[in-house]
Design an enzyme around this catalytic site. Sequence first.
Site, PDB file in Angstrom:
ATOM      1  N   GLY A  45       0.915  -1.259   0.081  1.00 34.46           N
ATOM      2  CA  GLY A  45      -0.033  -0.173   0.029  1.00 34.46           C
ATOM      3  C   GLY A  45       1.037   1.100  -0.123  1.00 34.46           C
ATOM      4  O   GLY A  45       2.020   1.348  -0.404  1.00 34.46           O
ATOM      5  N   HIS A  54       4.083   1.531  -8.105  1.00 36.76           N
ATOM      6  CA  HIS A  54       3.233   0.388  -8.014  1.00 36.76           C
ATOM      7  C   HIS A  54       1.986   0.498  -9.188  1.00 36.76           C
ATOM      8  O   HIS A  54       1.682  -0.547  -9.698  1.00 36.76           O
ATOM      9  CB  HIS A  54       2.242   0.713  -6.713  1.00 36.76           C
ATOM     10  N   GLN A 106       8.064  -9.264   7.600  1.00 42.84           N
ATOM     11  CA  GLN A 106       9.165  -8.860   6.654  1.00 42.84           C
ATOM     12  C   GLN A 106       9.820  -7.738   7.496  1.00 42.84           C
ATOM     13  O   GLN A 106      10.998  -7.377   7.039  1.00 42.84           O
ATOM     14  CB  GLN A 106       8.788  -8.638   5.373  1.00 42.84           C
ATOM     15  N   ASP A 135      12.936  -3.733  -6.253  1.00 37.58           N
ATOM     16  CA  ASP A 135      13.821  -4.443  -5.130  1.00 37.58           C
ATOM     17  C   ASP A 135      14.355  -5.761  -5.990  1.00 37.58           C
ATOM     18  O   ASP A 135      13.665  -6.955  -5.879  1.00 37.58           O
ATOM     19  CB  ASP A 135      12.367  -4.992  -4.395  1.00 37.58           C
TER      20      ASP A 135
HETATM   21  P1  AMP Z   1       6.041  -2.512  -1.559  1.00 35.58           P
HETATM   22  O1  AMP Z   1       4.669  -1.897  -1.495  1.00 35.58           O
HETATM   23  O2  AMP Z   1       7.224  -1.690  -1.373  1.00 35.58           O
HETATM   24  O3  AMP Z   1       6.243  -3.832  -1.188  1.00 35.58           O
HETATM   25  O4  AMP Z   1       6.530  -2.712  -3.218  1.00 35.58           O
HETATM   26  C1  AMP Z   1       5.308  -3.436  -3.764  1.00 35.58           C
HETATM   27  C2  AMP Z   1       5.855  -3.709  -5.404  1.00 35.58           C
HETATM   28  O5  AMP Z   1       5.806  -2.550  -5.938  1.00 35.58           O
HETATM   29  C3  AMP Z   1       6.966  -4.435  -5.278  1.00 35.58           C
HETATM   30  O6  AMP Z   1       7.142  -5.450  -6.266  1.00 35.58           O
HETATM   31  C4  AMP Z   1       8.167  -3.418  -5.609  1.00 35.58           C
HETATM   32  O7  AMP Z   1       9.311  -3.813  -6.252  1.00 35.58           O
HETATM   33  C5  AMP Z   1       7.267  -2.641  -6.640  1.00 35.58           C
HETATM   34  N1  AMP Z   1       7.732  -1.105  -6.673  1.00 35.58           N
HETATM   35  C6  AMP Z   1       7.900  -0.536  -5.495  1.00 35.58           C
HETATM   36  N2  AMP Z   1       8.696   0.913  -5.818  1.00 35.58           N
HETATM   37  C7  AMP Z   1       8.835   0.686  -7.369  1.00 35.58           C
HETATM   38  C8  AMP Z   1       9.099   1.679  -8.350  1.00 35.58           C
HETATM   39  N3  AMP Z   1       9.660   2.669  -8.170  1.00 35.58           N
HETATM   40  N4  AMP Z   1       9.160   1.208  -9.471  1.00 35.58           N
HETATM   41  C9  AMP Z   1       8.622   0.073  -9.926  1.00 35.58           C
HETATM   42  N5  AMP Z   1       8.167  -0.917  -8.800  1.00 35.58           N
HETATM   43  C10 AMP Z   1       8.154  -0.724  -7.765  1.00 35.58           C
END
Ligand code: AMP
Length: 286
Positions: free
Chosen positions: A37, A43, A67, A156
């Site tokens: 979120g 995202h 995590q 990531d």
């Molecule tokens: P998170 O909410 O941080 O767990 O991220 C959810 C998904 O969004 C994960 O697969 C992240 O790698 C991806 N994500 C986060 N930031 C970025 C970004 N700047 N560009 C592309 N994907 C992202």
Amino acid sequence: MKTVTSPTIVRTGEDIRQVVHDAQRVGRRVGVVPTMGALHQGHLSLVDAAREHCDLVVVTVFVNPTQFAPHEDYQRYPRELDSDAAKLAQHGCDYVFAPSVEEMYPDGFETSIDVGSVALPYEGERRPTHFAGVATVVLKLLSLVPADAAFFGQKDYQQTLVVGQMIRDLNVPTDLVVCPTVRESDGLAMSSRNAYLDEDQRQRATALSASMQLAGRMVDRGERDVATLRRAMESHLAEVGGVDVDYIAFVRAGTVEAVETIAGETMVLIAARVGQTRLIDNMQIG
Ligand code: AMP
């Protein structure tokens, strides 16, 4: 004017599984985008990719406690489901699966997924319980949302390797799709944690991507020695100041194997603290 429909918010595993099964029974391809979120354009680019490749798009929003280490930002992590749902409506998301912690981890929960060597260095070394938490929650989410494809961000990098290893080793019938990192106009990789940065820190944080771009340009001009590239990055970061480097690593693309000489596709990985905020980023060079 484009009509936008709010995604349906589903709270239980049983209900979201039914949604996915019903769609697949009539031949619809289902895509899932796992997130914690506080959604930003990074995202939403995953949602766009899912929309492009699939007939039904499910976004999961779950701040996964397992995590985070006890001293990390689990409590403080932004939670904004209403505004997330409004953003998702603009990107054609059909369902949001937003389970409670109790739904995901009822009393008696004990299993943990250890994917082995890919989870050990870099993020795994600094955050020893992190990737077990990630692999376990992703496997749970893919069991509850048995999608045809799951969309993850290159941002990531090591996480994509961990998830890929888990999917392969455990025969999870979901394709992993990795999408490019979305950046702010000054190069900073978008992240929910950027919201923690004050204005001065936000400026300094651009040094992460700028230092990797510097290494990339040096490689383009023929530099092959990783020690030289690392020194150049470190001195750029020191010049900007206020950036406490955790690690800079050069690995063979698609692996966590460190290289000393650039020979073929290489990823540069960086983790650094700006104030109290820990940021990670990566880029392909060579
Ligand atoms: P998170 O909410 O941080 O767990 O991220 C959810 C998904 O969004 C994960 O697969 C992240 O790698 C991806 N994500 C986060 N930031 C970025 C970004 N700047 N560009 C592309 N994907 C992202």
